[in-house]
Design a protein around this motif. Structure first.
Motif, PDB file in Angstrom:
ATOM      1  N   GLN A   7      30.818  43.576  36.547  1.00 51.03           N
ATOM      2  CA  GLN A   7      30.930  42.278  37.219  1.00 51.03           C
ATOM      3  C   GLN A   7      30.212  42.308  38.570  1.00 51.03           C
ATOM      4  O   GLN A   7      29.525  41.353  38.943  1.00 51.03           O
ATOM      5  CB  GLN A   7      32.401  41.918  37.430  1.00 51.03           C
ATOM      6  CG  GLN A   7      32.612  40.526  38.032  1.00 51.03           C
ATOM      7  CD  GLN A   7      32.046  39.429  37.156  1.00 51.03           C
ATOM      8  OE1 GLN A   7      32.402  39.316  35.980  1.00 51.03           O
ATOM      9  NE2 GLN A   7      31.141  38.618  37.697  1.00 51.03           N
ATOM     10  N   GLY A   8      30.349  43.417  39.286  1.00 49.83           N
ATOM     11  CA  GLY A   8      29.676  43.538  40.570  1.00 49.83           C
ATOM     12  C   GLY A   8      28.162  43.499  40.439  1.00 49.83           C
ATOM     13  O   GLY A   8      27.466  42.900  41.267  1.00 49.83           O
ATOM     14  N   LEU A   9      27.623  44.117  39.401  1.00 51.14           N
ATOM     15  CA  LEU A   9      26.189  44.063  39.153  1.00 51.14           C
ATOM     16  C   LEU A   9      25.753  42.645  38.816  1.00 51.14           C
ATOM     17  O   LEU A   9      24.735  42.151  39.318  1.00 51.14           O
ATOM     18  CB  LEU A   9      25.819  45.015  38.017  1.00 51.14           C
ATOM     19  CG  LEU A   9      25.915  46.514  38.340  1.00 51.14           C
ATOM     20  CD1 LEU A   9      25.770  47.336  37.073  1.00 51.14           C
ATOM     21  CD2 LEU A   9      24.863  46.927  39.366  1.00 51.14           C
ATOM     22  N   ALA A  10      26.533  41.968  37.976  1.00 50.17           N
ATOM     23  CA  ALA A  10      26.215  40.585  37.617  1.00 50.17           C
ATOM     24  C   ALA A  10      26.242  39.683  38.850  1.00 50.17           C
ATOM     25  O   ALA A  10      25.379  38.810  39.022  1.00 50.17           O
ATOM     26  CB  ALA A  10      27.184  40.080  36.559  1.00 50.17           C
ATOM     27  N   ASP A  11      27.223  39.887  39.706  1.00 54.74           N
ATOM     28  CA  ASP A  11      27.330  39.086  40.931  1.00 54.74           C
ATOM     29  C   ASP A  11      26.121  39.270  41.833  1.00 54.74           C
ATOM     30  O   ASP A  11      25.792  38.376  42.631  1.00 54.74           O
ATOM     31  CB  ASP A  11      28.598  39.468  41.703  1.00 54.74           C
ATOM     32  CG  ASP A  11      29.879  39.059  40.995  1.00 54.74           C
ATOM     33  OD1 ASP A  11      29.803  38.216  40.076  1.00 54.74           O
ATOM     34  OD2 ASP A  11      30.943  39.587  41.358  1.00 54.74           O
TER      35      ASP A  11
END
Length: 229
Positions: A7-11
């Motif tokens: 999720q952090g990478l997507a954000d």
């Protein structure tokens, strides 16, 4: 943790690279060498600007549920410019990708600070070619990973302060800060932040009364990749 990292990478605008369908020609067009891509690994990619020039970031995600996790981590230690690890420090012996009672998932950097806790195999960083000849930065977010430093500085014969910089923890760390610590470091490197800024943010995130700095920066003096303050 894996869900939070994805999720952090997507954000941050990273996109998953479909290694099963992308062709060698398409990889070359995106600036990647097909020979360096593990078709069985999970990758995320993003283009960003550094010193006014476009750069393609390629992140390989390895966790304890990744098939052949230790081998994939070892491949990263051998070939990648930036290594970010969060997990168990195993009393200074190295990253571990399976149960504490198993030696199969241990990437061995050194001897544990207390004998008798783990059964370890051959030292991995002492192997010829274990670390690449070019510059690398390593970040270890686990308990007491400063115990890795003496081995990283003495065992690999092709590494010194000119081509290896290390951020390591100096004490036990809570799980609650681990994902944020990883992204603090990744964001700092991609954003061209100084090591002083990156470390100060890590210490702030892991501050405990009377405990002092949570991380030590080893190196960061002579190589041309040092971020400008």
């Amino acid at each position: 943790l894996r869900r939070d990292v994805v999720q952090g990478l997507a954000d941050r605008g990273f996109e998953k690279l479909d290694t099963k369908t992308i062709t060698d020609a398409e990889l070359r067009a995106r600036g990647f060498n097909p020979a360096e891509i593990d078709r069985g690994a999970t990758y995320f990619t993003k283009e960003f600007q550094h010193d006014g020039k476009p750069v393609q970031a390629l992140v390989k995600l390895v966790d304890r549920n990744t098939p052949g996790a230790k081998d994939k981590f070892a491949d990263g230690m051998k070939n990648d410019d930036l290594i970010l690890y969060s997990g168990h420090g195993r009393r200074g012996s190295g990253p571990d990708f399976d149960h504490a009672n198993s030696a199969a998932g241990n990437y061995v950097i050194g001897k544990p600070s207390e004998a008798g806790h783990y059964t370890l195999g051959q030292n991995d960083v002492a192997k010829t070619g274990a670390l690449k000849d070019g510059y690398q930065m390593m970040f270890f977010d686990a308990c007491n990973t400063d115990g890795y430093l003496d081995d990283l500085r003495s065992r690999p014969k092709n590494k010194d302060n000119s081509n290896l910089d290390v951020l390591a923890s100096t004490r036990e760390l809570p799980w609650s800060t681990s994902t944020g610590d990883v992204f603090n470091t990744l964001d700092g490197v991609m954003g061209g932040k100084s090591i002083q800024d990156i470390k100060a943010n890590l210490d702030r995130r892991n501050a405990e009364p009377g405990q002092g700095s949570a991380f030590v920066a080893d190196g960061f003096k002579t190589n041309q990749y040092r971020p400008a303050a």
